[in-house]
Design a protein around this motif. Structure first.
Motif, PDB file in Angstrom:
ATOM      1  N   MET A 157     -37.432 -32.243  21.260  1.00 14.61           N
ATOM      2  CA  MET A 157     -36.489 -33.293  22.576  1.00 14.61           C
ATOM      3  C   MET A 157     -35.145 -32.340  22.901  1.00 14.61           C
ATOM      4  N   LYS A 158     -34.737 -32.245  23.651  1.00 16.90           N
ATOM      5  CA  LYS A 158     -32.965 -31.839  23.880  1.00 16.90           C
ATOM      6  C   LYS A 158     -32.076 -33.164  23.884  1.00 16.90           C
ATOM      7  N   ILE A 159     -31.148 -32.492  23.303  1.00 18.24           N
ATOM      8  CA  ILE A 159     -29.422 -33.334  23.050  1.00 18.24           C
ATOM      9  C   ILE A 159     -29.804 -34.168  24.233  1.00 18.24           C
ATOM     10  N   LEU A 160     -29.716 -35.212  23.970  1.00 21.23           N
ATOM     11  CA  LEU A 160     -28.630 -36.184  25.376  1.00 21.23           C
ATOM     12  C   LEU A 160     -27.894 -36.717  25.020  1.00 21.23           C
ATOM     13  N   LYS A 161     -26.861 -36.451  26.594  1.00 23.43           N
ATOM     14  CA  LYS A 161     -25.781 -36.873  25.811  1.00 23.43           C
ATOM     15  C   LYS A 161     -25.020 -37.227  28.059  1.00 23.43           C
ATOM     16  N   ILE A 167     -34.571 -47.825  28.750  1.00 23.37           N
ATOM     17  CA  ILE A 167     -35.619 -48.168  28.153  1.00 23.37           C
ATOM     18  C   ILE A 167     -35.752 -49.476  27.679  1.00 23.37           C
ATOM     19  N   LEU A 168     -34.100 -49.758  27.975  1.00 25.49           N
ATOM     20  CA  LEU A 168     -33.973 -51.700  28.343  1.00 25.49           C
ATOM     21  C   LEU A 168     -34.698 -52.031  29.317  1.00 25.49           C
ATOM     22  N   LEU A 169     -34.660 -51.290  31.058  1.00 24.62           N
ATOM     23  CA  LEU A 169     -35.094 -51.887  31.515  1.00 24.62           C
ATOM     24  C   LEU A 169     -36.864 -51.923  31.635  1.00 24.62           C
ATOM     25  N   SER A 170     -37.440 -51.393  30.751  1.00 21.48           N
ATOM     26  CA  SER A 170     -39.049 -51.133  30.537  1.00 21.48           C
ATOM     27  C   SER A 170     -39.426 -52.200  29.383  1.00 21.48           C
ATOM     28  N   SER A 171     -38.540 -52.425  28.230  1.00 24.54           N
ATOM     29  CA  SER A 171     -38.343 -53.784  27.481  1.00 24.54           C
ATOM     30  C   SER A 171     -38.910 -54.645  27.157  1.00 24.54           C
ATOM     31  N   GLU A 172     -40.028 -55.970  27.168  1.00 26.00           N
ATOM     32  CA  GLU A 172     -40.146 -57.105  27.011  1.00 26.00           C
ATOM     33  C   GLU A 172     -38.998 -57.473  26.193  1.00 26.00           C
ATOM     34  N   ASP A 173     -38.801 -56.686  24.849  1.00 29.00           N
ATOM     35  CA  ASP A 173     -37.896 -57.336  23.385  1.00 29.00           C
ATOM     36  C   ASP A 173     -36.131 -57.278  23.823  1.00 29.00           C
ATOM     37  N   PRO A 174     -35.318 -57.265  23.080  1.00 25.70           N
ATOM     38  CA  PRO A 174     -34.145 -56.777  22.906  1.00 25.70           C
ATOM     39  C   PRO A 174     -34.325 -55.463  21.886  1.00 25.70           C
ATOM     40  N   VAL A 175     -33.483 -54.337  22.648  1.00 27.04           N
ATOM     41  CA  VAL A 175     -33.427 -53.551  21.306  1.00 27.04           C
ATOM     42  C   VAL A 175     -32.617 -52.764  21.262  1.00 27.04           C
ATOM     43  N   ILE A 234     -32.954 -47.357  19.480  1.00 30.58           N
ATOM     44  CA  ILE A 234     -32.437 -46.128  20.193  1.00 30.58           C
ATOM     45  C   ILE A 234     -32.178 -44.900  20.173  1.00 30.58           C
ATOM     46  N   LYS A 235     -31.816 -45.248  18.916  1.00 27.85           N
ATOM     47  CA  LYS A 235     -31.652 -43.715  18.017  1.00 27.85           C
ATOM     48  C   LYS A 235     -33.496 -42.874  18.193  1.00 27.85           C
ATOM     49  N   LEU A 289     -35.739 -43.278  19.601  1.00 25.26           N
ATOM     50  CA  LEU A 289     -36.365 -42.662  20.753  1.00 25.26           C
ATOM     51  C   LEU A 289     -35.758 -41.337  20.930  1.00 25.26           C
ATOM     52  N   THR A 290     -34.298 -41.207  20.791  1.00 25.32           N
ATOM     53  CA  THR A 290     -33.796 -39.824  21.205  1.00 25.32           C
ATOM     54  C   THR A 290     -34.057 -38.920  20.177  1.00 25.32           C
ATOM     55  N   LYS A 291     -34.796 -39.224  19.194  1.00 24.30           N
ATOM     56  CA  LYS A 291     -35.164 -38.300  17.976  1.00 24.30           C
ATOM     57  C   LYS A 291     -34.089 -38.296  17.376  1.00 24.30           C
ATOM     58  N   GLY A 292     -33.175 -38.855  17.381  1.00 21.27           N
ATOM     59  CA  GLY A 292     -31.924 -38.610  16.335  1.00 21.27           C
ATOM     60  C   GLY A 292     -31.093 -37.574  16.925  1.00 21.27           C
ATOM     61  N   SER A 293     -31.042 -37.637  18.359  1.00 20.57           N
ATOM     62  CA  SER A 293     -30.522 -36.639  18.920  1.00 20.57           C
ATOM     63  C   SER A 293     -29.219 -37.563  19.691  1.00 20.57           C
ATOM     64  N   ALA A 294     -29.200 -38.401  19.183  1.00 20.45           N
ATOM     65  CA  ALA A 294     -27.727 -38.847  20.056  1.00 20.45           C
ATOM     66  C   ALA A 294     -27.011 -39.996  18.426  1.00 20.45           C
ATOM     67  N   THR A 295     -25.760 -40.160  18.246  1.00 22.22           N
ATOM     68  CA  THR A 295     -25.560 -40.660  17.327  1.00 22.22           C
ATOM     69  C   THR A 295     -25.492 -42.258  17.461  1.00 22.22           C
ATOM     70  N   ASN A 296     -25.328 -42.663  16.280  1.00 20.84           N
ATOM     71  CA  ASN A 296     -25.125 -44.063  16.748  1.00 20.84           C
ATOM     72  C   ASN A 296     -23.049 -44.411  17.977  1.00 20.84           C
ATOM     73  N   LEU A 297     -22.620 -44.343  17.375  1.00 19.35           N
ATOM     74  CA  LEU A 297     -21.222 -43.845  18.549  1.00 19.35           C
ATOM     75  C   LEU A 297     -21.567 -43.384  19.567  1.00 19.35           C
ATOM     76  N   ASP A 298     -22.518 -42.695  20.047  1.00 18.85           N
ATOM     77  CA  ASP A 298     -23.162 -42.124  22.068  1.00 18.85           C
ATOM     78  C   ASP A 298     -23.934 -43.267  22.017  1.00 18.85           C
ATOM     79  N   ILE A 299     -24.449 -44.237  21.181  1.00 25.16           N
ATOM     80  CA  ILE A 299     -25.519 -45.148  22.084  1.00 25.16           C
ATOM     81  C   ILE A 299     -24.836 -46.090  22.355  1.00 25.16           C
ATOM     82  N   ASN A 300     -23.813 -46.803  20.837  1.00 22.88           N
ATOM     83  CA  ASN A 300     -22.490 -48.206  20.986  1.00 22.88           C
ATOM     84  C   ASN A 300     -21.499 -47.395  22.621  1.00 22.88           C
ATOM     85  N   ASN A 301     -21.286 -46.645  22.851  1.00 23.77           N
ATOM     86  CA  ASN A 301     -20.231 -45.823  23.700  1.00 23.77           C
ATOM     87  C   ASN A 301     -21.451 -46.285  25.400  1.00 23.77           C
ATOM     88  N   ALA A 302     -22.861 -45.260  25.465  1.00 23.70           N
ATOM     89  CA  ALA A 302     -23.329 -45.500  26.546  1.00 23.70           C
ATOM     90  C   ALA A 302     -23.976 -47.268  26.913  1.00 23.70           C
TER      91      ALA A 302
END
Length: 79
Positions: free
Chosen positions: A1-5, A16-24, A29-30, A32-45
């Motif tokens: 998977m390519k790096i998502l930024k 992901i959030l809009l298609s999920s029935e439960d909180p994520v 999330i990390k 699902l990105t196959k590790g291409s996003a850090t926790n900081l990247d995800i928190n900022n997003a």
């Protein structure tokens, strides 16, 4: 998977959030990105997504079990 930024990561997380029935969780999330996003990247997003949805009838909220979209308190009386 390519790096998502930047906006691409935001769009991916939003989908992901809009298609999920439960909180994520950040870890889910990390995974699902196959590790291409850090926790900081995800928190900022998540914070950017939250800001983008401000003032609408739906909001991004952090709950004990993760992140989810929910109807705002203002709109709940109509539902």
């Amino acid at each position: 998977m390519k790096i998502l930024k930047g906006q691409e990561l935001n769009d991916f997380i939003e989908a992901i959030l809009l298609s999920s029935e439960d909180p994520v969780t950040i870890n889910e999330i990390k995974e699902l990105t196959k590790g291409s996003a850090t926790n900081l990247d995800i928190n900022n997003a998540l914070e950017e997504i939250k800001l983008n949805w401000e003032g609408k009838s739906v909001e991004l909220t952090q709950v004990a079990s993760g992140w989810r979209f929910q109807v705002t308190q203002k709109m709940q009386r109509f539902i």
